[in-house]
Design an enzyme around this catalytic site. Structure first.
Site, mmCIF file in Angstrom:
data_model
loop_
_atom_site.group_PDB
_atom_site.id
_atom_site.type_symbol
_atom_site.label_atom_id
_atom_site.label_comp_id
_atom_site.label_asym_id
_atom_site.label_seq_id
_atom_site.Cartn_x
_atom_site.Cartn_y
_atom_site.Cartn_z
ATOM 1 N N SER A 529 0.840 -1.184 0.000
ATOM 2 C CA SER A 529 0.000 0.000 0.000
ATOM 3 C C SER A 529 0.884 1.246 0.000
ATOM 4 C CB SER A 529 -0.960 -0.040 1.187
ATOM 5 O OG SER A 529 -1.992 0.898 1.033
ATOM 6 N N ASP A 614 -10.129 -3.921 -4.900
ATOM 7 C CA ASP A 614 -9.479 -3.063 -3.913
ATOM 8 C C ASP A 614 -10.056 -1.646 -3.969
ATOM 9 O OD1 ASP A 614 -7.778 -1.614 -2.286
ATOM 10 O OD2 ASP A 614 -5.951 -2.571 -3.037
ATOM 11 N N HIS A 649 -7.978 -5.166 -0.958
ATOM 12 C CA HIS A 649 -6.714 -4.583 -0.513
ATOM 13 C C HIS A 649 -5.888 -5.549 0.329
ATOM 14 C CE1 HIS A 649 -4.195 -1.048 -0.009
ATOM 15 N NE2 HIS A 649 -4.152 -1.243 1.297
#
Length: 673
Positions: A529, A614, A649
């Protein structure tokens, strides 16, 4: 590889932003096939690693039972099952007798299953629970009713004959931002998100009524704020918290009077953050008002007059406060490590003793408002998590349970903390772990995050041992942008100082080489991320420094994403990165955005992951980046992109799938280190 013809456009992969374009799905599947082809050459290693990870985990296990009201709650796992079961009983010894929820049953038939809420009403007869089956973080909220008579003299026999029923109450598209019960169990509060998936609206649902009749309790109109809810440990208040990265506002609703209008504790003010807890006969506030690293104030319930309870201590960041009837528990970061401290009503305080090496300490689950003992968890990079129970005054401590790690000699590993000097003289902490008998300098995997004031404690990882056993050292860098060294550490790694995050990491890598720990020719970097942005920035700034890189759901197309307020969470993210639609943010972000700096070069071996659903880092970001890498890469090292087509995610949801996914990543690292 498959590619799509492009026209005369500045960004030839801009078309990938259309998630409904069948060509994007075709491209992602083609990348997955390409990656599978590479992993077929590593089948034996992947299977060896997967078996190794699995053999070091006690698959059938039970958590330490926790008392809440008249019940003792526990979580159990069983060999062969992907998800845990949630249980309770009338005593610690009988904590497994009633099945509350079996995630394996709830998730049956879905490729992805993520449990959100698991929230009991005050009388323990109702349970709010929510689940997401796609990875898009849009949850379905249900209510389960239990008809158990706790006074039953005989042991319960409920897993086989469950005495519960899921009520007709079903609410779709709920955010995983908390739930809250009224004292009488008549009302359930929950949060929904807007079109950009920003949690923003609090609703009150009356059990047994149509959801169309739910009443809006609070709506946050400012697109830079996000909302969460919960209940104080005292059970007196429902807390509605709304916050941006630089300001906050808290509203309270009495659990005994849930239909009144929420009361604002202190109106929001730019630059002032605060959080509220209830201390039984007063409120306590954690705030940065006149205290960069936060202080604690107290007030009567009306919140009209606040006085200082715990003064500001520069460089010692108070991260959270937890109120119990007779004391406050403070989680702090001091000297780059977490610390747990108790402050008592009589004004005395004590620090809970931690480990003898750099590690992590945090409160465990302590639902009791008036405990005589408190539970906390400690771990390090060489010591598995252990739950301790300690008398409030610290007189006696007992280890209740340590995570079992079969087939591991923990004494075979050593960890140290060192400090690297950044190019501007700043000292940057690094946690290093390797086998005690490792031959140094060694191939080294460096990982980091460095964003959102998130602090990364030195924690234990079973999977990491598979790297260490193959002669690879692991170093966790704590660059500016995280919160390990106080609020100023964060401020010096965000917005117009964001490049410090990346240069700190690169300087830390150089330090590891100069110290004789890392082999200069065999260094890799890993992050996810915002940590994936760190990977992308480091790789594009100094591609020659790295032999391999692992970027998981990486945020790499920073300029384009932050310029589009229609994308999920963009507006709330401007406080972190800046708004590139204006100067000087535009030029500054463009100076490090990995996608925009991916030019002709010999890049390291790359493993890039993505999630089709995501909502935080859209799949188009890693997809665009990998496509551009393929265009300009002059090395023959592999570039792999793996997209979870049924997840978001956080990747695979089942533990066996997660272990296999990690085994593949470790195989990639070992093969390219």
């Amino acid at each position: 590889m498959w590619s799509r013809p492009t026209g005369e456009v500045e960004d030839q992969y801009a078309w990938m932003r259309d998630l409904d374009d069948p060509a994007l799905t075709e491209y992602l599947r083609a990348e997955n096939r390409y990656a599978e082809g590479w992993f077929e050459t590593q089948t034996d290693l992947v299977e060896e690693l997967f078996s190794e990870i699995r053999s070091r985990i006690q698959e059938t296990d039970l958590s330490v039972p926790v008392r809440s009201g008249p019940w003792w709650y526990a979580t159990a796992t069983a060999a062969g099952q992907n998800y845990p079961r949630h249980l309770r009983g009338p005593s610690a010894e009988r904590a497994t007798e009633q099945l509350l929820l079996d995630e394996n049953i709830a998730g049956d038939g879905y490729d992805h299953f993520d449990l959100g809420a698991l929230d009991m009403s005050f009388d323990h007869r109702l349970m709010a629970w929510s689940f997401d089956t796609t990875g898009d973080e849009r949850y379905t909220l249900r209510v389960r009713r239990f008809d158990t008579d706790l006074s039953a003299a005989e042991p319960l026999d409920l897993p086989e004959s469950p005495s519960w029923v899921d009520l007709a109450d079903r609410i779709d598209d709920v955010s995983n931002a908390g739930t809250a019960w009224s004292a009488d169990g008549r009302f359930l509060f929950y949060v929904t998100a807007d079109d950009q998936q920003r949690p923003c609206t609090v609703w009150r649902h009356e059990i047994g009524t149509p959801t169309s009749a739910d009443l809006q309790v609070f709506d946050e109109r400012d697109e830079s704020f996000y909302v969460g809810i919960g209940v104080t440990r005292s059970e007196r208040f429902i807390v509605i918290s709304t916050a941006s990265l630089d300001a906050a506002e808290v509203l309270l609703v009495p659990t005994a009077d849930p239909q009144i209008e929420p009361r604002v504790v202190r109106p929001r003010r730019a630059g002032v953050e605060y959080a509220i807890d209830d201390w039984g006969d007063r409120l306590v506030m954690l705030t940065n008002d006149d205290a960069i690293d936060f202080r604690v104030l107290e007030s009567t319930d009306d919140g009209e007059q606040w006085t200082e309870l715990i003064a500001h201590r520069p460089g010692e960041r108070i991260v959270a406060i937890d109120a119990f009837a007779e004391f406050l528990a403070l989680l702090e970061w001091s000297g780059g490590l977490p610390r747990l401290e108790f402050h008592f009503r009589d004004g005395t305080s004590r620090v809970v003793a931690g480990l003898s090496e750099p590690g992590d300490i945090d409160l465990a689950n302590n639902p009791d408002w008036r405990p005589t003992r408190v539970r906390f968890v400690m771990q390090s990079m060489t010591s598995p998590p252990a739950v301790y129970e300690e008398d409030i005054d610290g007189a006696r401590r007992v280890m209740l349970k340590q995570v079992s790690t079969p087939n591991i000699d923990l004494a075979a590993y050593v960890s140290t903390r060192r400090w690297a000097r950044a190019d501007d003289g700043t000292e940057v902490p690094i946690d290093v772990v390797h086998r005690a008998d490792a031959s140094l300098p060694a191939p080294t995997l460096v990982s980091g995050y460095g964003a959102y004031e998130v602090s990364i404690p030195p924690r234990f990882s079973v999977a990491r041992l598979s790297l260490l056993d193959r002669g690879i050292a692991v170093a966790v860098v704590h660059p500016r942008g995280g919160g390990e060294l106080g609020r100023s550490w964060y401020e010096r790694g965000r917005r117009l100082q964001k490049r410090n995050t990346f240069t700190d990491t690169l300087d830390a890598v150089d330090d590891l080489v100069e110290a004789g720990i890392a082999d200069a020719a065999h260094i890799g970097v890993r992050g996810g991320s915002a940590g994936g942005l760190l990977v992308g920035a480091c790789v594009t700034m100094r591609p020659e420094r790295f032999a391999f890189a692992v970027a998981e759901v990486p945020f790499v197309d920073v300029v384009t994403t932050m310029s589009d307020p229609s994308l999920p969470l963009t507006v709330t993210e401007w406080d972190e990165w800046g708004d590139p639609r204006t100067e000087p943010a535009a030029s500054y972000i463009a100076s490090y955005s990995p996608y925009d700096h991916t030019t002709t070069n010999a890049y390291p071996a790359m493993y890039v992951s993505a999630g089709l659903n995501d909502p935080r880092v859209s799949v188009h970001e890693p997809a665009k980046w990998v496509s551009r890498l393929r265009d300009v890469n002059t090395s023959r090292r592999p570039i792999l992109m793996v997209t979870e087509m049924e997840a978001g995610h956080l990747g695979p949801s089942g533990r066996y799938d997660a272990w296999r996914d990690e085994a593949r990543i470790i195989a990639f690292i070992v093969s390219n280190a």
